[in-house]
Design a protein around this motif. Structure first.
Motif, PDB file in Angstrom:
ATOM      1  N   LEU A  38       0.829  -1.211   0.000  1.00 15.94           N
ATOM      2  CA  LEU A  38       0.000   0.000   0.000  1.00 15.94           C
ATOM      3  C   LEU A  38       0.860   1.256   0.000  1.00 15.94           C
ATOM      4  O   LEU A  38       0.541   2.246  -0.658  1.00 15.94           O
ATOM      5  N   HIS A  39       1.934   1.228   0.754  1.00 17.35           N
ATOM      6  CA  HIS A  39       2.855   2.370   0.803  1.00 17.35           C
ATOM      7  C   HIS A  39       3.454   2.616  -0.578  1.00 17.35           C
ATOM      8  O   HIS A  39       3.483   3.754  -1.059  1.00 17.35           O
ATOM      9  N   ALA A  40       3.910   1.570  -1.229  1.00 16.96           N
ATOM     10  CA  ALA A  40       4.496   1.715  -2.568  1.00 16.96           C
ATOM     11  C   ALA A  40       3.465   2.213  -3.566  1.00 16.96           C
ATOM     12  O   ALA A  40       3.759   3.086  -4.394  1.00 16.96           O
ATOM     13  N   ALA A  41       2.254   1.695  -3.488  1.00 12.16           N
ATOM     14  CA  ALA A  41       1.213   2.096  -4.439  1.00 12.16           C
ATOM     15  C   ALA A  41       0.819   3.559  -4.250  1.00 12.16           C
ATOM     16  O   ALA A  41       0.621   4.283  -5.232  1.00 12.16           O
ATOM     17  N   SER A  42       0.737   4.009  -3.015  1.00 11.93           N
ATOM     18  CA  SER A  42       0.329   5.400  -2.791  1.00 11.93           C
ATOM     19  C   SER A  42       1.419   6.374  -3.213  1.00 11.93           C
ATOM     20  O   SER A  42       1.132   7.436  -3.773  1.00 11.93           O
ATOM     21  N   LYS A  43       2.662   6.017  -2.982  1.00 12.31           N
ATOM     22  CA  LYS A  43       3.758   6.903  -3.403  1.00 12.31           C
ATOM     23  C   LYS A  43       3.845   6.987  -4.915  1.00 12.31           C
ATOM     24  O   LYS A  43       4.028   8.062  -5.477  1.00 12.31           O
ATOM     25  N   CYS A  44       3.725   5.857  -5.592  1.00  7.00           N
ATOM     26  CA  CYS A  44       3.853   5.909  -7.055  1.00  7.00           C
ATOM     27  C   CYS A  44       2.661   6.608  -7.678  1.00  7.00           C
ATOM     28  O   CYS A  44       2.810   7.316  -8.671  1.00  7.00           O
ATOM     29  N   ALA A  45       1.489   6.475  -7.078  1.00 13.07           N
ATOM     30  CA  ALA A  45       0.320   7.157  -7.642  1.00 13.07           C
ATOM     31  C   ALA A  45       0.447   8.668  -7.491  1.00 13.07           C
ATOM     32  O   ALA A  45       0.182   9.418  -8.439  1.00 13.07           O
ATOM     33  N   THR A  46       0.864   9.134  -6.344  1.00 11.01           N
ATOM     34  CA  THR A  46       0.954  10.574  -6.109  1.00 11.01           C
ATOM     35  C   THR A  46       2.122  11.202  -6.863  1.00 11.01           C
ATOM     36  O   THR A  46       1.944  12.161  -7.622  1.00 11.01           O
ATOM     37  N   LEU A  47       3.315  10.677  -6.673  1.00 11.57           N
ATOM     38  CA  LEU A  47       4.502  11.290  -7.272  1.00 11.57           C
ATOM     39  C   LEU A  47       4.582  11.036  -8.773  1.00 11.57           C
ATOM     40  O   LEU A  47       5.018  11.912  -9.528  1.00 11.57           O
ATOM     41  N   VAL A  78      -5.119  14.558  -1.821  1.00 13.49           N
ATOM     42  CA  VAL A  78      -6.084  14.347  -0.748  1.00 13.49           C
ATOM     43  C   VAL A  78      -6.641  12.920  -0.799  1.00 13.49           C
ATOM     44  O   VAL A  78      -6.746  12.243   0.223  1.00 13.49           O
ATOM     45  N   ALA A  79      -6.987  12.455  -1.986  1.00 10.22           N
ATOM     46  CA  ALA A  79      -7.706  11.187  -2.117  1.00 10.22           C
ATOM     47  C   ALA A  79      -6.813   9.965  -1.937  1.00 10.22           C
ATOM     48  O   ALA A  79      -7.241   8.972  -1.343  1.00 10.22           O
ATOM     49  N   VAL A  80      -5.595   9.999  -2.438  1.00  8.92           N
ATOM     50  CA  VAL A  80      -4.732   8.808  -2.384  1.00  8.92           C
ATOM     51  C   VAL A  80      -4.359   8.439  -0.946  1.00  8.92           C
ATOM     52  O   VAL A  80      -4.489   7.267  -0.561  1.00  8.92           O
ATOM     53  N   PRO A  81      -3.930   9.376  -0.100  1.00 12.32           N
ATOM     54  CA  PRO A  81      -3.649   8.976   1.292  1.00 12.32           C
ATOM     55  C   PRO A  81      -4.882   8.494   2.045  1.00 12.32           C
ATOM     56  O   PRO A  81      -4.793   7.553   2.833  1.00 12.32           O
ATOM     57  N   VAL A  82      -6.026   9.125   1.792  1.00 10.42           N
ATOM     58  CA  VAL A  82      -7.253   8.693   2.459  1.00 10.42           C
ATOM     59  C   VAL A  82      -7.625   7.278   2.015  1.00 10.42           C
ATOM     60  O   VAL A  82      -7.969   6.422   2.835  1.00 10.42           O
ATOM     61  N   GLY A  83      -7.545   7.028   0.718  1.00 11.08           N
ATOM     62  CA  GLY A  83      -7.844   5.687   0.211  1.00 11.08           C
ATOM     63  C   GLY A  83      -6.880   4.646   0.748  1.00 11.08           C
ATOM     64  O   GLY A  83      -7.295   3.533   1.102  1.00 11.08           O
ATOM     65  N   SER A  84      -5.604   4.985   0.822  1.00  8.99           N
ATOM     66  CA  SER A  84      -4.617   4.042   1.369  1.00  8.99           C
ATOM     67  C   SER A  84      -4.885   3.755   2.836  1.00  8.99           C
ATOM     68  O   SER A  84      -4.745   2.624   3.298  1.00  8.99           O
ATOM     69  N   HIS A  85      -5.262   4.785   3.572  1.00  8.75           N
ATOM     70  CA  HIS A  85      -5.575   4.596   4.986  1.00  8.75           C
ATOM     71  C   HIS A  85      -6.780   3.679   5.166  1.00  8.75           C
ATOM     72  O   HIS A  85      -6.784   2.783   6.016  1.00  8.75           O
ATOM     73  N   ILE A  86      -7.804   3.881   4.348  1.00  6.35           N
ATOM     74  CA  ILE A  86      -8.998   3.036   4.428  1.00  6.35           C
ATOM     75  C   ILE A  86      -8.664   1.589   4.078  1.00  6.35           C
ATOM     76  O   ILE A  86      -9.119   0.650   4.750  1.00  6.35           O
ATOM     77  N   LEU A  87      -7.853   1.393   3.046  1.00  5.24           N
ATOM     78  CA  LEU A  87      -7.454   0.029   2.681  1.00  5.24           C
ATOM     79  C   LEU A  87      -6.605  -0.620   3.765  1.00  5.24           C
ATOM     80  O   LEU A  87      -6.748  -1.815   4.052  1.00  5.24           O
ATOM     81  N   ALA A  88      -5.719   0.148   4.398  1.00 12.78           N
ATOM     82  CA  ALA A  88      -4.889  -0.406   5.470  1.00 12.78           C
ATOM     83  C   ALA A  88      -5.743  -0.787   6.673  1.00 12.78           C
ATOM     84  O   ALA A  88      -5.528  -1.836   7.294  1.00 12.78           O
ATOM     85  N   LYS A  89      -6.712   0.049   6.997  1.00 11.94           N
ATOM     86  CA  LYS A  89      -7.585  -0.284   8.119  1.00 11.94           C
ATOM     87  C   LYS A  89      -8.436  -1.509   7.806  1.00 11.94           C
ATOM     88  O   LYS A  89      -8.668  -2.360   8.671  1.00 11.94           O
ATOM     89  N   ALA A  90      -8.902  -1.628   6.565  1.00 14.27           N
ATOM     90  CA  ALA A  90      -9.657  -2.818   6.172  1.00 14.27           C
ATOM     91  C   ALA A  90      -8.770  -4.060   6.250  1.00 14.27           C
ATOM     92  O   ALA A  90      -9.238  -5.128   6.670  1.00 14.27           O
TER      93      ALA A  90
END
Length: 114
Positions: A38-47, A78-90
């Motif tokens: 999830l960390h790798a996916a969120s970084k590559c999506a944003t950057l 805004v959306a990518v970190p929130v989505g990653s957080h939701i997926l991590a909590k799930a």
């Protein structure tokens, strides 16, 4: 001369964006568990998206493109970190297995009341 500089900036930002996307894709394949992926996916999506949007801005350069790129980048930041957080909590609620090298799980400790 200005066109050459503009093209070089476009190429630079495009390579930066594609590089982040490639590194993120490799991270998704190589990293050991869901949380690291999830960390790798969120970084590559944003950057990666930021690099490609900057390349589009330098390549096209109209006010409409700049405005759309800024709005898209703000939404993604805004959306990518929130989505990653939701997926991590799930994943935590689903008890997805953690890497054996994980040192601590603070969320589980708080959940148990320790």
């Amino acid at each position: 001369m200005i066109y050459i500089i503009n093209d070089l900036l476009t190429l630079f930002f495009l390579l930066i964006g594609l590089g982040f996307m490639l590194i993120g894709a490799i991270g998704i394949v190589r990293l050991p568990d869901t949380y690291h992926r999830l960390h790798a996916a969120s970084k590559c999506a944003t950057l990666g998206l930021a690099g490609m949007l900057f390349a589009a801005v330098f390549n096209i350069g109209t006010l409409a493109v700049v405005t759309k790129a800024v709005v898209t980048l703000v939404f993604a930041c805004v959306a990518v970190p929130v989505g990653s957080h939701i997926l991590a909590k799930a994943a935590l609620l689903d008890r997805a297995p953690m890497w054996t090298g994980t040192l601590d799980n603070e969320w589980l400790k708080r959940r148990r009341g320790k």
